[in-house]
Design an enzyme around this catalytic site. Structure first.
Site, short mmCIF file in Angstrom:
data_model
loop_
_atom_site.label_atom_id
_atom_site.label_comp_id
_atom_site.label_asym_id
_atom_site.label_seq_id
_atom_site.Cartn_x
_atom_site.Cartn_y
_atom_site.Cartn_z
N PRO A 136 0.81 -1.23 0.00
CG PRO A 136 -0.96 -1.61 1.50
CD PRO A 136 0.34 -2.18 1.03
CD1 TRP A 164 -0.98 -1.43 -5.57
CD2 TRP A 164 -3.05 -1.53 -6.42
NE1 TRP A 164 -1.64 -0.29 -5.19
CE2 TRP A 164 -2.91 -0.32 -5.70
CE3 TRP A 164 -4.28 -1.81 -7.05
CZ2 TRP A 164 -3.94 0.60 -5.59
CZ3 TRP A 164 -5.30 -0.90 -6.92
CH2 TRP A 164 -5.13 0.29 -6.20
CB THR A 166 -2.34 -9.86 -11.15
OG1 THR A 166 -2.24 -8.47 -11.51
CG2 THR A 166 -3.12 -10.59 -12.21
NE ARG A 275 -22.00 4.54 -39.50
CZ ARG A 275 -23.25 4.70 -39.10
NH1 ARG A 275 -24.11 3.70 -39.23
NH2 ARG A 275 -23.63 5.84 -38.55
N GLY A 346 -16.98 6.15 -33.57
CA GLY A 346 -17.90 7.21 -33.21
C GLY A 346 -18.74 6.85 -32.00
CD GLU A 370 5.06 -6.80 -14.41
OE1 GLU A 370 6.19 -6.71 -13.91
OE2 GLU A 370 4.34 -7.79 -14.27
#
Length: 390
Positions: A136, A164, A166, A275, A346, A370
């Site tokens: 921390p 933190w 993982t 599109r 968009g 990292e």
């Protein structure tokens, strides 16, 4: 809407074995990872079964020696596998990178007896690892960590909190850096701690803006007792072990970043060619064509840089500076490319109906983990101009 499987990248692989390996990875991606990535990320579901499959397929230990259950693959190949996995789902690609990082200390600095006892299960026995360095109050300044390990007889007793992490709470083992001596880097030692050790508890996972399927949590060590046989390397060697692991880990993050960027580019190109506005595909408009060209160029540059650094590592040459450069360039590129992909789509890009908004949220964390990109600039500058004299 379900994610599409990533478009195959034309890769230059060194051996037929590597090409077969990549074919296996792409098959797993198309069948098991990509079709459910969006839904499972939205639900915050950790895909443990995918990691089990990867382990059974020999994909969790690729850069490690075959004698201990690894894949004996060069980093040049391993990183391209990571890129493919991250393009499909960053939770998986980054998870494999973190697992590999957590195996590094034992594989590189453990005794032959330790490696024989533990590595086969870690690399191919279905286990999943986590790496406990940050705290921390000590993130970038990792040498100031406060978690302590005190010798009691033949054991070590670990007390403190890591942050933190993982795979925090779901990992089967933790590579833990703890203070065994005085202040600074020379007082840190590495330990291999079982995930079910008494006194080891995970806090509630952090609520993150992205990578919701990957648990990130504080890990509390409340007098966790580990035998002396689980100390890795010598007393006081832990910080050097950690730094050597981070050089390799940064290449993993770079590869994951390019995977996310490539997925975003693929989605943007697909959308832009389908599109239609003003009677023609929007990809016909020069402004968008140039944007797509810039995105593709950044991806190719990042890929070339991380592969060049990997080849230095494979040749046994220094690569710390190049690893920092690759992590910096690739993750900054991923942030730019994913942001531009949202712009190409968009209003649709801003919705969860398309995956590019998730890619943009995921790319952000890669500039932080990292070692932040500010830290990478410090590392690079130190190689160029020497340490700061202050």
């Amino acid at each position: 809407m379900p994610d599409h499987a990533p478009q195959p990248v034309d890769r230059q692989l060194p051996t037929d074995e590597a090409r077969d390996l990549l074919s296996l990875v792409r098959d797993i991606v198309q069948r098991e990872i990509a079709p459910r990535a969006a839904e499972e990320e939205e639900a915050g579901r950790f895909p443990r079964e995918v990691f089990t499959l990867l382990s059974e397929s020999g994909l969790l230990g690729l850069p490690y020696a075959a004698e201990f259950g690894g894949g004996d693959q060069p980093y040049e190949v391993y990183l391209q596998v990571l890129e493919e996995l991250a393009a499909a789902r960053l939770t998986v690609g980054l998870g494999v990178s973190v697992h590999s990082l957590s195996c590094h200390a034992l594989a590189g600095y453990g005794t032959k007896e330790q490696q024989t006892e533990h590595l086969a299960d870690m690399l191919g026995g279905g286990l999943l690892g986590a790496y406990c360095l940050s705290e921390p109050a000590s993130g970038s300044d990792a040498a100031s960590l406060r978690t302590k390990a005190v010798r009691e007889g033949d054991d070590w007793v670990i007390t403190g909190t890591k942050a933190w992490i993982t795979h925090g709470g779901v990992a089967d083992f933790y590579t833990v850096l703890a203070r065994t001596g005085g202040e600074g880097a020379k007082g840190v030692t590495a330990f291999l701690v079982p995930g079910d050790a008494d006194g080891l508890n995970a806090a509630v996972p952090e609520k993150k803006m992205g990578m919701k399927g990957s648990p990130t949590a504080q890990i509390n060590f409340d007098g966790v007792r580990v035998p002396g046989s689980r100390r890795i390397g010598e007393e006081g060697q832990g910080f050097a072990i950690a730094l050597s692991a981070l050089d390799s880990g940064r290449l993993g993050i770079a590869a994951c970043a390019i995977g996310v960027a490539q997925a975003a580019l693929d989605e943007a190109v697909s959308y832009a060619t389908e599109r239609r506005q003003f009677g023609r595909p929007i990809a016909d408009f020069q402004g968008l064509r140039f944007m797509l060209a810039d995105m593709a160029t950044q991806i190719e540059a990042g890929r070339a840089l991380y592969l060049a650094a990997a080849r230095l590592r494979d040749a046994g040459r220094p690569f710390s500076k190049q690893a920092a450069m690759a992590k910096l360039l690739c993750t900054d590129a991923a942030m730019k490319v994913t942001t531009d992909a949202v712009q190409v789509l968009g209003g649709y890009g801003y919705t969860a109906d398309f995956p590019v908004e998730r890619f943009m949220r995921e790319a952000k964390v890669l500039q932080i983990v990292e070692g932040t990109n500010q830290i990478q600039r410090m590392v690079i500058a130190r190689h160029l101009a020497g340490p700061d004299s202050r």
